[in-house]
Design a protein around this motif. Structure first.
Motif, PDB file in Angstrom:
ATOM      1  N   SER A   1       0.830  -1.207   0.000  1.00  0.00           N
ATOM      2  CA  SER A   1       0.000   0.000   0.000  1.00  0.00           C
ATOM      3  C   SER A   1       0.866   1.259   0.000  1.00  0.00           C
ATOM      4  CB  SER A   1      -0.937   0.018   1.204  1.00  0.00           C
ATOM      5  OG  SER A   1      -1.874  -1.013   1.115  1.00  0.00           O
TER       6      SER A   1
ATOM      7  N   GLU B   1       2.428   1.671  -3.437  1.00  0.00           N
ATOM      8  CA  GLU B   1       1.441   2.186  -4.391  1.00  0.00           C
ATOM      9  C   GLU B   1       1.182   3.669  -4.149  1.00  0.00           C
ATOM     10  OE1 GLU B   1      -3.059   1.356  -6.043  1.00  0.00           O
ATOM     11  OE2 GLU B   1      -2.514   0.618  -4.057  1.00  0.00           O
ATOM     12  N   SER B   2       1.052   4.045  -2.907  1.00  0.00           N
ATOM     13  CA  SER B   2       0.812   5.447  -2.566  1.00  0.00           C
ATOM     14  C   SER B   2       1.967   6.328  -3.022  1.00  0.00           C
ATOM     15  CB  SER B   2       0.602   5.573  -1.053  1.00  0.00           C
ATOM     16  OG  SER B   2       0.443   6.925  -0.689  1.00  0.00           O
TER      17      SER B   2
ATOM     18  N   TYR C   1       4.129   5.647  -5.384  1.00  0.00           N
ATOM     19  CA  TYR C   1       4.134   5.608  -6.841  1.00  0.00           C
ATOM     20  C   TYR C   1       3.115   6.597  -7.416  1.00  0.00           C
ATOM     21  CZ  TYR C   1       3.394   3.609 -11.529  1.00  0.00           C
ATOM     22  OH  TYR C   1       3.249   3.434 -12.886  1.00  0.00           O
ATOM     23  N   MET C   2       1.902   6.571  -6.879  1.00  0.00           N
ATOM     24  CA  MET C   2       0.861   7.482  -7.355  1.00  0.00           C
ATOM     25  C   MET C   2       1.227   8.934  -7.073  1.00  0.00           C
ATOM     26  SD  MET C   2      -0.989   5.371  -8.884  1.00  0.00           S
ATOM     27  CE  MET C   2      -2.232   6.505  -9.451  1.00  0.00           C
TER      28      MET C   2
ATOM     29  N   ARG D   1       8.218   3.921 -11.523  1.00  0.00           N
ATOM     30  CA  ARG D   1       8.164   2.508 -11.139  1.00  0.00           C
ATOM     31  C   ARG D   1       9.423   2.003 -10.456  1.00  0.00           C
ATOM     32  NH1 ARG D   1       8.048   0.611 -17.148  1.00  0.00           N
ATOM     33  NH2 ARG D   1      10.255   0.671 -17.627  1.00  0.00           N
TER      34      ARG D   1
ATOM     35  N   LEU E   1       8.917   0.727  -6.972  1.00  0.00           N
ATOM     36  CA  LEU E   1       8.085  -0.448  -6.729  1.00  0.00           C
ATOM     37  C   LEU E   1       8.942  -1.692  -6.521  1.00  0.00           C
ATOM     38  CD1 LEU E   1       5.346   0.130  -9.441  1.00  0.00           C
ATOM     39  CD2 LEU E   1       5.163   0.576  -6.987  1.00  0.00           C
TER      40      LEU E   1
ATOM     41  N   CYS F   1       6.057  -6.887  -8.367  1.00  0.00           N
ATOM     42  CA  CYS F   1       4.737  -6.301  -8.614  1.00  0.00           C
ATOM     43  C   CYS F   1       4.189  -6.804  -9.941  1.00  0.00           C
ATOM     44  CB  CYS F   1       4.827  -4.774  -8.679  1.00  0.00           C
ATOM     45  SG  CYS F   1       5.093  -4.010  -7.090  1.00  0.00           S
TER      46      CYS F   1
END
Length: 79
Positions: free
Chosen positions: A2, A5-6, A8-9, A23, A26, A30
């Motif tokens: 999580s 992802e956070s 990355y966004m 990326r 990450l 993934c």
């Protein structure tokens, strides 16, 4: 995951990085989606190389599964 992802966004949306730049934060395991196109001769060559016992075991598994799916969809790329 999580947090990754956070982060990355945040890099994409707030820092305006391209996905291919963001990326790098990450984890290696993934999931990802790819789209690949090619001529019939390109695919036949790909499968000759990547379904071979000399190919890396991970790519060989992927290539064999893809070859089966493509043949099922009537894209005849070899048996």
């Amino acid at each position: 995951m999580s947090n990754a992802e956070s982060d990355y966004m945040f890099l994409i949306n707030d820092q305006k990085l391209k996905p291919e730049e963001a990326r790098s934060i990450l984890p290696n395991d993934c999931a990802t989606e790819i789209m690949v196109t090619g001529f019939e001769s390109d695919w036949k060559h790909f499968f000759e190389l990547r379904c071979s016992p000399a190919a890396h075991p991970d790519i060989r598994v992927l290539a064999n599964e893809l070859k089966i799916k493509m043949n099922e969809a009537n894209y005849k790329v070899g048996e």
